[in-house]
Design a protein around this motif. Structure first.
Motif: not given
Length: 293
Positions: A94-100
């Motif tokens: 699980r590679l997160a590329t953006e978090i708001i």
């Protein structure tokens, strides 16, 4: 208009602070701001991408999607994120590329462009527990610091943290659900909690999880001693003491941090080969079906 932010990776503990706690209504004005990690170059635009990036968790993360919620007067809180019901349900990496992350700048105490940091700590499911005191049982496996340098009062702001410029192309999260995120608002370049009365507070939405899921519980550092104090029985309300741990079993209010996480969605494995046998010069017809998804 977008403003510049600064994002760095950091570590360290926070000093206790005695801060007041309030709850205020949502501001009617929303805005979105984008930031890249310090030293990282925004990914080049390529019409033929080799990766598929999609939303893996969404709780009213985009502008105009959260009309039911409130603002918690706190500088330190936590929430859980479960990806098992979304695109990451069967993904091993699980590679997160953006978090708001949404905050609101409002009230008479709000000073425009008064800088602060948003510090995010990520925990594996075995390292965080709402019923334990403290809730944090082991160190975070990831930390991100966002330095906010400019904002307007009287608005909700969605800070779009672009993680794609980090080493490896993003932030690697746990493959086991849930992932816990601990949030802190601190003084610039510091691990000292910022006063929650300074007009900057987290935005929570009520019952609006669209993709993924989250327990109707969260950690809230009511007395701002920099400890998320859990335990049982469940305590609810700002006057309850050192923390707030809310569930639908004790209250009809289901609150979760407003925001969104996007990540890399690996393609499914190719289907098994279908033997065609010997083909005549005139060709051959084959019938088959596609599975759901």
């Amino acid at each position: 208009m977008k403003k510049s932010l600064l994002l760095v990776l950091a570590a360290g503990g926070l000093a206790p602070a005695a801060l007041a706690q309030t709850e205020i209504p949502l501001a009617p004005i929303e805005e979105m701001r984008e930031v890249y990690p310090v030293g990282a170059v925004p990914p080049a635009t390529n019409p033929y991408e080799s990766r598929f990036i999609d939303t893996v968790y969404n709780n009213g993360g985009e502008a105009g999607t959260s009309t039911n919620g409130l603002v918690l007067g706190t500088a330190h809180w936590a929430d859980d994120y479960n990806f098992s019901t979304g695109p990451w349900a069967s993904v091993g990496t699980r590679l997160a590329t953006e978090i708001i992350v949404w905050t609101q700048q409002s009230g008479a105490a709000c000073i425009p462009n008064d800088p602060f940091d948003i510090v995010l700590d990520f925990y594996n499911p075995t390292d965080f527990d709402y019923t334990q005191n403290p809730m944090v049982l082991a160190p975070a496996f990831q930390r991100v610091r966002v330095a906010v340098t400019a904002y307007n009062c009287g608005v909700q702001t969605g800070w779009i943290v672009n993680l794609a410029g980090l080493p490896g192309g993003g932030l690697l999260l746990s493959a086991t659900d849930p992932t816990y995120i601990e949030y802190r608002l601190t003084l610039p370049g510091s691990d000292t909690l910022r006063s929650a009365t300074a007009g900057v507070n987290p935005v929570f939405t009520i019952g609006s999880t669209l993709i993924g899921s989250s327990l109707p519980s969260y950690g809230r550092d009511i007395n701002a001693n920099d400890i998320l104090e859990g335990g049982t029985p469940i305590i609810i309300g700002a006057g309850a003491g050192a923390h707030e741990h809310r569930t639908t079993a004790a209250s009809p209010i289901d609150r979760n941090q407003r925001g969104r996480i996007r990540g890399d969605i690996p393609p499914p494995p190719p289907p098994a080969a279908t033997p065609l046998g010997a083909l005549a010069d005139s060709g051959a017809n084959a019938n088959g079906s596609l599975s759901t998804g």
